[in-house]
Design an enzyme around this catalytic site. Structure first.
Site, PDB file in Angstrom:
ATOM      1  N   GLY A 122     -22.071 -23.873  17.899  1.00 50.57           N
ATOM      2  CA  GLY A 122     -22.760 -25.129  18.074  1.00 50.57           C
ATOM      3  C   GLY A 122     -24.253 -24.943  17.866  1.00 50.57           C
ATOM      4  CB  CYS A 123     -26.874 -27.205  16.570  1.00 52.23           C
ATOM      5  SG  CYS A 123     -26.454 -28.697  17.489  1.00 52.23           S
ATOM      6  CE1 TYR A 124     -29.748 -29.908  21.525  1.00 52.23           C
ATOM      7  CE2 TYR A 124     -27.491 -30.694  21.353  1.00 52.23           C
ATOM      8  CZ  TYR A 124     -28.856 -30.944  21.367  1.00 52.23           C
ATOM      9  OH  TYR A 124     -29.311 -32.232  21.224  1.00 52.23           O
TER      10      TYR A 124
ATOM     11  CB  THR B  76     -27.346 -21.415  17.340  1.00 56.86           C
ATOM     12  OG1 THR B  76     -26.057 -21.637  16.759  1.00 56.86           O
ATOM     13  CG2 THR B  76     -28.109 -20.398  16.511  1.00 56.86           C
TER      14      THR B  76
END
Length: 317
Positions: A113-115, A117
Site C-alpha cells: 500500500g502507498c501509505y 510504504t
C-alpha cells in the site's frame, strides 16, 4: 527474451501508469483486451493463463477471483490490491524490506500500500536494529494526493474545487494497518490518521516519536531506544546502494518540507529524521509519489526483478 504481461484492470489509474512505464520496452509484450472482452470472464481467463506475468489492478474480491482463474504453475502474479498483502504464500513486494532475491523468485507478489510504504520504510529497519521498541503504540499521520482514491474520489475532488482537506478512515479501520503492523514487526497496530489533499499525486507519511517518554529515562537511555543520529545512521546503512530509497542527511534549511500540487511522476522514496534541539522528540518523515513507489512504480520494480532485469528499468527516478 520477451515476457508476456497482462494488466487486469488496465483502465484504472494504477494500471494506466504501469502500462506507461512498460511502453516501448522490448522485454515485455502487453496482452490487451478491448473494451468488450476485458469484462468477459472467459477472455480474462485466457489472458491470465497466457501471460508470463499478471498484474492485478482490481478491487480485493475481483483480485481473488482473478487469481482463482489461473490454472497453471507458470503465470506469476503481482497483486496491487489489498487482498493478499498479509496472506500466506505471498511475498510482500517491497524488495528493500523483504529482500530482492525473495521478490525475484516469487510466484505471487503483493504490491505494498502507498501509505504502508512510507511507514514500513521508516520504522521496520529501526525496530529490526533494536533502536526502537516493537511494543510501543506508534501513531502515523499522512496526507496523499487524491489519485490514490480511485475514479470516484478523483471525480469528486475535480468537481468540487472547494475541498482543502479530506480526513477519512475515521473509524480507525484503514485497510493498510495490518501490513503496516506485520511488516514492521509491531506488537500493536499503529494508530493511523490519513487524509487527502487537493493535489493529484504525492504523499507525506510521518511517525512522531516522543523519545523522552518512550525511553522513560530521557532520550536514548532506555532499553530498545536510540538517538536520532543513530536512527539516521541506521537508515542510511540499511538503504546503502539503493537506487530508489534515499535518506536525507540534513534537516531542511528552512525547516519545511513541501508537497507540490504540480508534482511529476516519481518512483523514488525519500526519508527524513528530524529532531528537537534537546533530542526528546523526533519526527520520521517519508516523501513519495502515491502513484509511483506507492503503487505503479513499485509494481514495475518488482516485475523487473521477477523478470531478471535491472530493478530500475522503466522507473522515473
Amino acid at each position: 527474451m520477451t515476457h508476456k504481461v497482462f494488466i487486469d484492470g488496465a483502465v484504472g489509474t494504477t494500471g494506466l501508469e504501469i502500462a506507461e512505464r512498460l511502453t516501448g520496452r522490448a522485454e515485455f509484450e502487453l496482452i490487451v483486451l478491448d473494451e468488450a472482452r476485458r469484462k468477459q470472464d472467459a477472455a480474462r481467463a485466457e489472458a491470465l493463463n497466457a501471460a508470463d506475468f499478471v498484474i492485478l489492478c482490481l478491487p480485493d474480491d475481483a483480485a481473488r477471483e482473478a487469481v482463482a482463474m489461473i490454472a497453471n504453475l507458470h503465470t506469476r502474479v503481482i497483486d496491487a490490491s489489498t487482498a493478499h498483502r498479509v496472506a500466506a504464500g505471498w511475498t510482500y513486494g517491497f524488495p528493500e524490506i523483504t529482500g530482492r532475491d525473495a521478490v525475484a523468485g516469487a510466484l505471487r507478489v503483493s504490491n505494498p500500500g502507498c501509505y504502508s510504504t512510507g511507514f514500513i520504510a521508516l520504522l521496520a529497519p529501526l525496530v529490526r536494529a533494536g533502536l526502537l521498541p516493537a511494543d510501543w503504540p506508534y501513531t502515523c499521520n499522512a496526507v496523499s494526493g487524491y489519485s490514490g482514491g480511485g475514479k470516484a474520489l478523483i471525480a469528486r475532488f475535480e468537481a468540487d474545487g472547494d475541498i482543502a482537506w479530506r480526513g477519512y478512515a475515521l473509524n480507525l479501520g484503514h485497510k493498510h494497518v495490518p501490513e503496516m503492523q506485520a511488516l514492521s514487526g509491531l506488537a500493536h497496530a499503529p494508530l493511523f490518521t490519513p487524509a487527502v489533499i487537493p493535489a493529484h499525486r504525492g504523499m507525506v507519511v510521518e511517525i512522531p516519536l516522543p523519545l523522552g517518554a518512550m525511553a522513560g529515562m530521557g532520550p536514548g537511555k532506555g532499553p530498545g531506544m536510540g538517538s536520532t543520529d543513530a536512527f539516521r545512521a541506521a537508515l542510511t546503512e540499511f538503504y546503502a546502494g539503493s537506487p530508489v530509497v534515499s535518506v536525507s542527511q540534513e534537516p531542511p534549511a528552512d525547516g519545511e518540507l513541501l508537497l507540490r500540487a504540480s508534482m511529476e511522476p516519481w518512483d523514488g522514496l525519500e526519508l527524513h529524521v528530524l529532531a528537537s534541539a534537546d533530542g526528546s522528540q523526533a519526527r520520521l518523515v517519508a516523501g513519495l509519489d502515491n502513484l509511483g513507489k506507492g503503487a505503479s512504480g513499485a509494481a514495475v520494480q518488482s516485475l523487473n526483478l521477477m523478470a531478471g532485469l535491472d530493478e530500475t528499468a522503466g522507473l522515473r527516478l
